[in-house]
Each structure stands twice: as C-alpha cells, then as structure tokens.
Scaffold this active site. Sequence first.
Site, mmCIF file in Angstrom:
data_model
loop_
_atom_site.group_PDB
_atom_site.id
_atom_site.type_symbol
_atom_site.label_atom_id
_atom_site.label_comp_id
_atom_site.label_asym_id
_atom_site.label_seq_id
_atom_site.Cartn_x
_atom_site.Cartn_y
_atom_site.Cartn_z
ATOM 1 N N ASN A 9 0.859 -1.177 0.000
ATOM 2 C CA ASN A 9 0.000 0.000 0.000
ATOM 3 C C ASN A 9 0.902 1.235 0.000
ATOM 4 O O ASN A 9 1.604 1.483 0.974
ATOM 5 C CB ASN A 9 -0.894 -0.017 1.241
ATOM 6 C CG ASN A 9 -1.791 1.203 1.348
ATOM 7 O OD1 ASN A 9 -1.707 2.112 0.534
ATOM 8 N ND2 ASN A 9 -2.647 1.216 2.344
ATOM 9 N N GLU A 72 -6.533 -8.288 2.685
ATOM 10 C CA GLU A 72 -6.847 -8.375 1.254
ATOM 11 C C GLU A 72 -5.948 -9.381 0.548
ATOM 12 O O GLU A 72 -6.404 -10.165 -0.290
ATOM 13 C CB GLU A 72 -6.716 -7.003 0.598
ATOM 14 C CG GLU A 72 -7.867 -6.053 0.898
ATOM 15 C CD GLU A 72 -7.921 -4.888 -0.073
ATOM 16 O OE1 GLU A 72 -7.249 -4.951 -1.122
ATOM 17 O OE2 GLU A 72 -8.639 -3.926 0.216
ATOM 18 N N THR A 93 -1.052 1.336 10.962
ATOM 19 C CA THR A 93 -1.148 2.090 12.213
ATOM 20 C C THR A 93 -1.028 1.175 13.423
ATOM 21 O O THR A 93 -0.287 1.462 14.355
ATOM 22 C CB THR A 93 -2.488 2.850 12.266
ATOM 23 O OG1 THR A 93 -2.593 3.675 11.101
ATOM 24 C CG2 THR A 93 -2.557 3.734 13.501
ATOM 25 N N ASP A 216 -3.775 -24.556 15.648
ATOM 26 C CA ASP A 216 -4.302 -25.712 16.385
ATOM 27 C C ASP A 216 -5.658 -26.177 15.852
ATOM 28 O O ASP A 216 -6.286 -27.068 16.420
ATOM 29 C CB ASP A 216 -4.408 -25.407 17.877
ATOM 30 C CG ASP A 216 -5.389 -24.284 18.194
ATOM 31 O OD1 ASP A 216 -5.874 -23.622 17.243
ATOM 32 O OD2 ASP A 216 -5.661 -24.044 19.382
ATOM 33 N N GLU A 273 -11.544 -4.996 9.287
ATOM 34 C CA GLU A 273 -12.278 -4.412 8.170
ATOM 35 C C GLU A 273 -13.748 -4.830 8.225
ATOM 36 O O GLU A 273 -14.091 -5.848 8.828
ATOM 37 C CB GLU A 273 -11.668 -4.875 6.839
ATOM 38 C CG GLU A 273 -10.203 -4.497 6.666
ATOM 39 C CD GLU A 273 -9.986 -3.005 6.622
ATOM 40 O OE1 GLU A 273 -10.692 -2.310 5.871
ATOM 41 O OE2 GLU A 273 -9.093 -2.510 7.356
#
Length: 313
Positions: A9, A72, A93, A216, A273
């Site tokens: 990005n 994504e 962030t 697991d 998201e």
Amino acid sequence: MKKARLIYNPMAGKGKLQAQLPQLLHRLNEGGYDASAYATKGPGDATEEASRAVDEGYDLIIGAGGDGTISEVINGIAPKPKRPKFAIIPAGTTNDFARSLGIPKNYLKAVEIIVDGYEIPIDIGKTDDRYFAYLAGGGRITDLSHETSSKLKRVIGRAAYYLQAIKMLPAIRKKQLVRIEYDDNVFEGDVLLFFIANTSSIAGFEKLTPDAIINDGKFDLLIAKKLTIANFIRLVLLAFRGKHLNSKQLIYTKASSIKVETQTDMNINLDGENGGKFPCEFVNLPQHIHMIVPKQYYEKNQQMLNKEQEQVL
C-alpha cells in the site's frame, strides 16, 4: 530462482515504505528471490493482485501495509487450491497481526525474517466467501477500526483510534442481542462484543486471548456480556494487565465452528475491516497457508503445540 511478489500500500507508513522499496527488493534478491513489487491503487486491489500472483506461479507473496492490506492479500491467496508461502512487512497504524507474531515495524528487519525463512502452517478463518487471518468479531465497539478515518490515522497514528473510541462509548448502552453456537454449546443474550481469534494480540491488547494458537485448528472465542460504561472501563484496565479472564462478564473458550445470529443490525469485523452483516458461520481451515515468521515465534509455536498435545494425552 524462486519468485516473490511484494504487494504494498503506497499510502502505508506515510510513504516511508515506498521510499525504502529499492532496498527491500535488493535484500530479497540477495536472499534468493527474484522479487518484484506492485503498488495497490484502491480497495480490493491487493486481493486481485495476490490472486494473479498465485495464478502466475509465484513462490512467495508478501503483504506490505496495515492489517487491511494484509487481509486483502490473504483473501487473494486462500481460495486457491495451490497456495504459495506468505509473509508480512508491517506498515500500518496498529499492525495487530504482525505484532502478535513478533514481526518488527522496521521494514529491513522484517525482510531479514523473510530471508531467514522460518515457516509454519497457519489456520485461516472463513465466512461465506471471505477469509480472515487473525480476527473476526461483532458488537458496536468492534466497528472502531473501520470507522476510524484513514486520513486521521495517517496524521496522528494510533491516537485516532482512542478519539473514535470515546465517541462510541454511548453505544455501549444499546441492546445487542445475539445467539452464538460454538461447537456443541450455545450462548444467548445481550453482549458488548465478541471476538473470534487466531492470535493472542487484538486491538493493542497483547494477551486478550492468551491461549490462542495460530495453527491448532480452533478459534479462541471471547464473549463480553453487557456492561455499564464504568464496568467496561474497569474491564479494559484489567485487560491491559492480562487480568480480565476472571471476570464473570466474560466467556472464554475454543471452538472450530461458530455460528452467530443477531436480533439487531450488526456489522461483521474481519481483520479490522467491515465484512458485511450477520448472521453468518465462521469455519476454521486448519493449517491452510504456510507463513514465514520470526525464529522466536517459530520456536514458541512448536512449544505451544507440544504443550497442548501433552494436555490432550
């Protein structure tokens, strides 16, 4: 020579990642990869590029950016029948997923981990046609990550989340009635939030789901029942110290399949998201993708799996 595709990005890290891109590609080439890069152009582009890279036979796909970019990329890899290795260069962030694995924010150090090549198979979560690596959830507070302005995050960093959280506190009073079926158990009631996790670090809390093991074959399910604002703040303070699991307002367990129905409109949070709306079912895909991780995490993961097997025996 093995082929690597770095999907990044260009807005991540306030542009610092893009500035160091030649160094990163050079180090990958030194480490035995014919490496190339692709800059994403908008939402969903990282998924499309990752899908193309798989189809073109790349041996390694690297996601470089925040949790959204990483998610994504995983959604481009996970549906494929033959999946390449996966790695991360954290540049967002919060970088929850990378932090839980011990991958440093320093881009060059993250590339050194990739070159070292320690890998483990990791579980991937799936709901309908969407995949997630480390977190799914619901409840008004879980909307925090995708409701926080991207511009604000770039300007003031993690403080943007805290400002948004203060604005969302009144939402705690609203009813959020859910029915959660997890394996052979059922919870019905009013909740503050719930998390379905593959790692222990969530939203900056290092040990929110402390028993989570990334491979697991089970999710860690954490349900927080309805709380007053005062009790919510108290629980948050306990969670920062890893002392929250003694609270009677929490349910903490493991499950391989989780079905959620809601009586009120509620968003699905997938790796930070917006993943659509409930109802839905979450299914664990055991050891679905091979991921490159730091040596320390590789060793820790082996120890955790061995300990779990001993407890079963």
